[in-house]
Design an enzyme around this catalytic site. Structure first.
Site, PDB file in Angstrom:
ATOM      1  N   LYS A   1      -1.202  11.833   5.078  1.00  0.00           N
ATOM      2  CA  LYS A   1      -0.979  10.864   6.164  1.00  0.00           C
ATOM      3  C   LYS A   1      -0.232   9.635   5.627  1.00  0.00           C
ATOM      4  O   LYS A   1       0.739   9.166   6.227  1.00  0.00           O
ATOM      5  CB  LYS A   1      -2.335  10.437   6.750  1.00  0.00           C
TER       6      LYS A   1
ATOM      7  N   LYS B   1       0.841  -1.197   0.000  1.00  0.00           N
ATOM      8  CA  LYS B   1       0.000   0.000   0.000  1.00  0.00           C
ATOM      9  C   LYS B   1       0.879   1.250   0.000  1.00  0.00           C
ATOM     10  O   LYS B   1       0.589   2.233  -0.691  1.00  0.00           O
ATOM     11  CB  LYS B   1      -0.929   0.001   1.219  1.00  0.00           C
TER      12      LYS B   1
END
Lengths: 294, 294
Positions: B242, B174
């Site tokens: 983030k 990811k």
């Protein structure tokens, strides 16, 4: 159509051959006579200078190394402009298909216009493979009338031919192409470096990401070659370095901040500095691994 | 299959609904009772705590905001681990599908293993659109046995399901996804900024580049929205910020130099700082134009 072709290197030679194959009447010129020989065998006429080459053609195309070469063949002694002036004609279209600075292309266009020659900047992407196959992408800047005249030549050499805008627009588009491909190569190398260092198989990462929003043509093609350790160009690192230098100079001239491109351009400097200039830019993976002691 | 689902936000709610639609027996828990109501209406059972939710399920899935939330629902009071221990079972598979730091995922996996729970990290890409359509890409790290048990659940929520490697490998994948999508957004914005400032229509540049080696899914989708001035997320800038922070922390932990990612992460900081955090990251174009006074 009668076409003159100037510059018969890795790119120019197959492009001129494709013009011949499409049935055009081609006259060639190159600095070295031996570069002209294979074209002459294939049916091209040869000329003693750019000025002689353009005598009775509709369109002249140059495919040379950098802006000073374009300047010389277009505007110097025995140049395209000199040839057009010698015959008193004002209907010649000159097309440069090299990758040079957009500002240089615009300046050359203005000088040629003053001497009665319509100029198009029409850089390509697709490399020598695309040049041989006649599948280049051609990005064209310049007048509508000039584009219409040169179009049959473009169609013999390329698959995608887009008239992007006014003089210089072709080179700007090529600069955008080099931003995207260069930054994509670097991002792909960075992702693979992270995966490998974290103990995750980068082939599996590539497979997992190919179907989603992270997909790029670079992830598919360069990414595969990168992991296979196949560093054969493709596109040589020093040439991409040169093109990213053009981009950063344009950013400087225009007062633009291009952060990811700037970081990538620095890495291309490092690629060449580390001795990988003749290799494909997928060497970026080696460079990142060297930097982190892998 | 009996499945517990924890966390019913923008992503978790449609994912749990797709489990129900596929015929699974789903028990839900969320911090706020009102988040559970639509799932209960659709046929899910509700639980008073993660510990209660996992009592007789084969697989428990969490979809929460960040690592501390995962820690709490998996390992804290009335957590998944507490529920497994209360019933003395050692066959529960816990799957976290949030995006958190790879190192945090590995640590949580080790702590759960010590308490008899097999842990998979299985972050997704595809956003709320993919969650609703059941077309998420799911990148899984953890044991073969755990993956095999959880697979029917993954298949109800996603289209591409790849078991990438051991614990943490899903989060690393990811992270690679967020590198590529983030850097591609920035490179696309930089290319368009150069084109526009140089007086070239960026729509035409995009068209000219779509067919070649500069192609990316971002150029196609984000690139279009960027030029249309459509800043609706999509994926909010603060969330990508983030995720890039996770990437840069991982690079720090592993001693890696990731230059184009670093430049891009800084630009995502600037996006949020400039007040575009709730907008899609295609705001990168606005940011670059603001920086150069356009």
């Amino acid at each position: 159509m009668k076409i003159a072709f100037i510059g018969l290197g890795i790119m120019g030679r197959p492009m001129a051959l494709n013009l011949l194959k499409a049935g055009h009447d081609v006259t060639v010129w190159a600095r070295r006579a031996e570069s002209m020989a294979p074209l002459a065998e294939a049916g091209a006429k040869t000329a003693a200078s750019p000025a002689e080459a353009v005598r009775d053609v509709k369109v002249v195309i140059s495919m040379v190394a950098d802006a000073p070469d374009v300047e010389q063949v277009m505007l110097g002694d025995n140049s395209v402009a000199a040839g057009a002036e010698a015959t008193g004609r004002r209907d010649l279209v000159a097309v440069d298909m090299s990758t040079i600075a957009p500002s240089a292309a615009k300046a050359i266009g203005e000088k040629l216009a003053a001497r009665g020659v319509d100029f198009l900047d029409a850089p390509v992407s697709g490399g020598d493979v695309g040049a041989i196959a006649g599948t280049l992408s051609i990005m064209v800047g310049g007048s509508e009338a000039g584009f219409a005249k040169a179009k049959p030549a473009f169609e013999a050499m390329g698959k995608t031919v887009v008239h992007v805008g006014a003089s210089g627009a072709g080179q700007i588009t090529k600069a955008c192409n080099q931003i995207l491909t260069g930054v994509h190569v670097m991002a792909t190398a960075e992702a693979f470096t992270l995966a490998r260092r974290a103990g995750v198989d980068p082939y599996k990462v590539r497979e997992a990401l190919m179907g989603g929003s992270a997909y790029s043509r670079v992830l598919e093609n360069h990414g595969k070659r990168m992991l296979d350790g196949n560093f054969k160009p493709g596109f040589k690192s020093w040439m991409h370095q040169k093109d990213l230098n053009i981009v950063m100079n344009s950013a400087h001239e225009l007062g633009l901040c291009l952060p990811s491109t700037a970081a990538t351009a620095q890495m291309f400097n490092a690629l060449v500095g580390a001795g990988y200039g003749e290799d494909d830019s997928v060497r970026a993976l080696t460079l990142l691994e060297n930097m982190s002691g892998n």
